[in-house]
Design an enzyme around this catalytic site. Structure first.
Site, mmCIF file in Angstrom:
data_model
loop_
_atom_site.group_PDB
_atom_site.id
_atom_site.type_symbol
_atom_site.label_atom_id
_atom_site.label_comp_id
_atom_site.label_asym_id
_atom_site.label_seq_id
_atom_site.Cartn_x
_atom_site.Cartn_y
_atom_site.Cartn_z
ATOM 1 N N ASP A 39 1.047 -1.251 0.087
ATOM 2 C CA ASP A 39 0.095 -0.152 0.245
ATOM 3 C C ASP A 39 0.706 1.376 -0.282
ATOM 4 O O ASP A 39 1.893 1.212 0.961
ATOM 5 C CB ASP A 39 -1.179 -0.357 1.627
ATOM 6 C CG ASP A 39 -2.102 1.576 1.137
ATOM 7 O OD1 ASP A 39 -3.004 0.658 0.598
ATOM 8 O OD2 ASP A 39 -2.115 1.814 2.525
ATOM 9 N N GLU A 84 1.683 -0.247 -4.581
ATOM 10 C CA GLU A 84 0.220 1.013 -5.048
ATOM 11 C C GLU A 84 1.500 2.012 -5.141
ATOM 12 O O GLU A 84 1.379 2.311 -4.545
ATOM 13 C CB GLU A 84 -0.616 0.374 -3.847
ATOM 14 C CG GLU A 84 -1.238 0.640 -4.387
ATOM 15 C CD GLU A 84 -2.024 1.868 -3.691
ATOM 16 O OE1 GLU A 84 -2.676 2.826 -3.950
ATOM 17 O OE2 GLU A 84 -1.536 2.367 -2.672
HETATM 18 C C1 NOJ Z 1 -4.346 3.209 -0.852
HETATM 19 C C2 NOJ Z 1 -5.471 1.684 -1.123
HETATM 20 O O1 NOJ Z 1 -5.494 1.453 -2.126
HETATM 21 C C3 NOJ Z 1 -7.053 2.549 -0.165
HETATM 22 O O2 NOJ Z 1 -7.820 1.909 0.210
HETATM 23 C C4 NOJ Z 1 -6.099 3.669 1.162
HETATM 24 O O3 NOJ Z 1 -7.007 4.256 1.481
HETATM 25 C C5 NOJ Z 1 -5.214 3.827 1.755
HETATM 26 N N1 NOJ Z 1 -3.885 2.862 -0.110
HETATM 27 C C6 NOJ Z 1 -4.771 4.484 2.730
HETATM 28 O O4 NOJ Z 1 -3.960 2.935 2.975
#
Ligand code: NOJ
Length: 557
Positions: free
Chosen positions: A210, A283
């Site tokens: 993440d 991500e």
């Molecule tokens: C990316 C995640 O996919 C999202 O759902 C989340 O709110 C943010 N990162 C913060 O962790």
């Protein structure tokens, strides 16, 4: 290395959003691990290679589990570690791989590390695990800099000391309940090595990381104002190749710092110590793609989500450009391209592709949004776009429910909305609840078979029945059968490990290529075009002698 011997180079990975997939425990209307275990055979039938689970760890659920209070345990909402082990055993028994979510940029404010930091004096080693700073101006009443939270509002919150006087500020790039960790700290790094080992020892095949572009911040935390078109992730995330070259944008001091890469090299070495081919997937909302490719250099991660592809408008020239740019950028560092159209943070592509007004990632849509999509057109385009995506070489991500053609739920009652974006922007941005509504399994069951009762943490719309899996299963032409056919053909013809060659002779709106002996034509325009001779293996819509607009075919010539 033999081409394709590393499973992740060509895998189709199915994203499960646990709270909305299947409720197998107590009918509380929140999906859980036992629910997933029960429904796994449906994913084998669909034909995917792996599953990625969004967070199921101990969490106060302020951001649907992306606020982790204990990285090494399961939240009681979702079950127990034993439930996890049972689910993982089933995943592996069925021949699938399992990727879990790792959230290293921030913890929950309820995490013991943050609670210890709050309980110890300013300047203590415990405070150094997070990003505490003095405020600016007389009395420190102004935040340490001008950064904004991705969810809206300032990225800083001020503490109140135990004697009631105002204290230090802490950084949170997301909600105030998600304090950012200090990745300069060797102690923090060691904790995360332990967390990685905990799940690797348990048997997971990898991690989706993440906010993998956010861990390191520029020294001195300088002020920064993102460009006006910078997208809601806070700068430089929308793909407009003809208009704006993001390579020219300054790097925001909170994203994509060069120093972040040493963390992933360290993790790469750690994963290598485990048998099997364990993976890391970033991500990282980073543009341009040549910069994103740094996350997947040979000694870093294996994959990075291709959000530039996700954000590309449905038009021939932009689709061709992004496919070329992706393959060039990723193969430039020896990594596979990845492809993705939907996830739990964006408007579902069965709605997004028919929007007639811009909608920044994460802003969501609701009843008062401009340019609301036509449902039938959105579905037609989504089927065509997916049929194009699944014919591309590389690895693809499928978000739960897209195989049913689910649209974004636009008319959620305001009282049901739960995304922090909705609250932090005073209801200005709807946020992401509309793509997170529990999915329909059976048309006639309570909660459409999501749970054994009628409860569902976000209300399911009345029209959900027509999308239910059981009414699509075995029905030729249904979206579910289209996905099954595409995945089976992709596997059979080795499209994931193939190579793309563009075909000439079509008008600008047609994306035309060959991969592994299959001819793929995607007509993004409105005008019918003649079809070449050949056997149609797959068609996203009705096709006779011509290829209608918003339709994709796969042909064998
Ligand atoms: C990316 C995640 O996919 C999202 O759902 C989340 O709110 C943010 N990162 C913060 O962790």
């Amino acid at each position: 290395m033999t081409k394709g011997s590393e499973w992740w180079r060509s895998a189709v990975i199915y994203q499960i959003y646990p709270r909305s997939f299947a409720d197998g425990m107590g009918a509380d209307g929140i999906g859980d691990l036992p629910g997933i275990t029960e429904r796994l055979p449906a994913l084998v039938e669909l034909g995917v290679d792996a599953v990625w689970l969004s967070p199921f760890f101990t969490s106060p659920q302020k951001d649907a589990g992306y606020d982790v209070a204990n990285y090494c345990d399961v939240d009681p909402l979702f079950g127990t570690l034993d439930d996890f082990d049972r689910m993982q055993a089933k995943v592996h028994e069925l021949g699938l791989r399992l990727i879990v979510d790792l959230v290293p940029n921030h913890t929950s404010d309820q995490h013991a590390w943050f609670q210890q930091a709050l309980a110890t004096p300013e300047g203590s080693p415990e405070r150094d695990h997070y990003m505490f700073r003095e405020g600016r101006g007389p009395g420190g009443t102004q935040p340490p800099n001008n950064w904004e939270s991705v969810f809206g509002g300032p990225a800083w919150t001020r503490l109140v000391r135990s004697d009631g006087t105002p204290g230090q500020w802490y950084l949170h790039l997301f909600d105030s309940s998600q304090p950012d960790l200090n990745w300069q700290s060797e102690w923090v790094r060691e904790q995360f090595r332990d967390i990685l080992r905990f799940w690797l020892d348990r048997g997971v095949d990898g991690f989706r990381v993440d906010v993998a572009h956010g861990l390191m911040k520029a020294p001195g935390l300088p002020d920064y104002t993102p460009p006006a078109d910078g997208g809601s992730m806070g700068g430089g995330v929308s793909y407009e190749p003809a208009i704006h070259d993001h390579a020219e944008d300054p790097t925001p001091p909170y994203w994509a710092q060069d120093t972040v890469h040493e963390i992933y090299r360290d993790w790469h070495r750690l994963l290598e110590q485990y048998p099997g081919e364990r993976v890391l997937c970033a991500e990282a909302w980073v543009e341009p793609l040549t910069k994103l490719a740094r996350w997947v250099r040979p000694d870093e991660m294996q994959q990075a989500f291709n959000f530039s592809y996700l954000e590309t408008p449905w038009s021939g020239p932009t689709m061709r450009a992004i496919i070329d740019d992706s393959i060039a950028a990723f193969s430039g560092v020896g990594a596979p391209s990845t492809w993705v159209l939907s996830n739990h943070d964006v408007v579902r592509h069965a709605s997004r592709l028919a929007l007639t007004a811009a909608n920044a990632q994460g802003a969501g849509i609701g009843p008062n949004s401009p340019g609301l999509p036509d449902r039938a057109l959105g579905l037609k385009r989504a089927r065509a776009a997916t049929s194009l995506m699944l014919a591309l070489p590389g690895s693809a991500y499928v978000y739960q429910g897209e195989e049913l053609g689910l649209p974004e739920v636009i008319d959620l009652p305001d009282s049901a909305r739960q995304d922090p974006t909705w609250f932090r922007t005073n209801h200005e941005r709807y946020g992401r609840d509309g793509c997170r509504v529990p999915i329909p399994w059976e048309a006639k069951a309570p909660s459409y078979g999501f749970s054994s009762g009628s409860a569902s943490w976000l209300p399911q719309p009345a029209y959900w029945a027509e999308y239910a899996r059981d009414v699509q299963r075995g029905v030729p032409g249904s979206t579910l059968e289209l996905y099954k056919l595409a995945l089976a053909l992709r596997q059979q013809h080795g499209l994931g490990v193939g190579e793309l060659q563009w075909l000439d002779g079509y008008n600008d709106s047609v994306v035309a290529f060959e991969n592994s002996g299959i001819t793929v034509l995607a007509n993004t325009g409105a005008t019918e075009v003649p079809l070449p001779k050949g056997t149609i293996l797959l068609a996203s819509g009705a096709v006779e002698t011509t290829l209608p607009g918003d339709t994709t075919v796969w042909l064998q010539r």
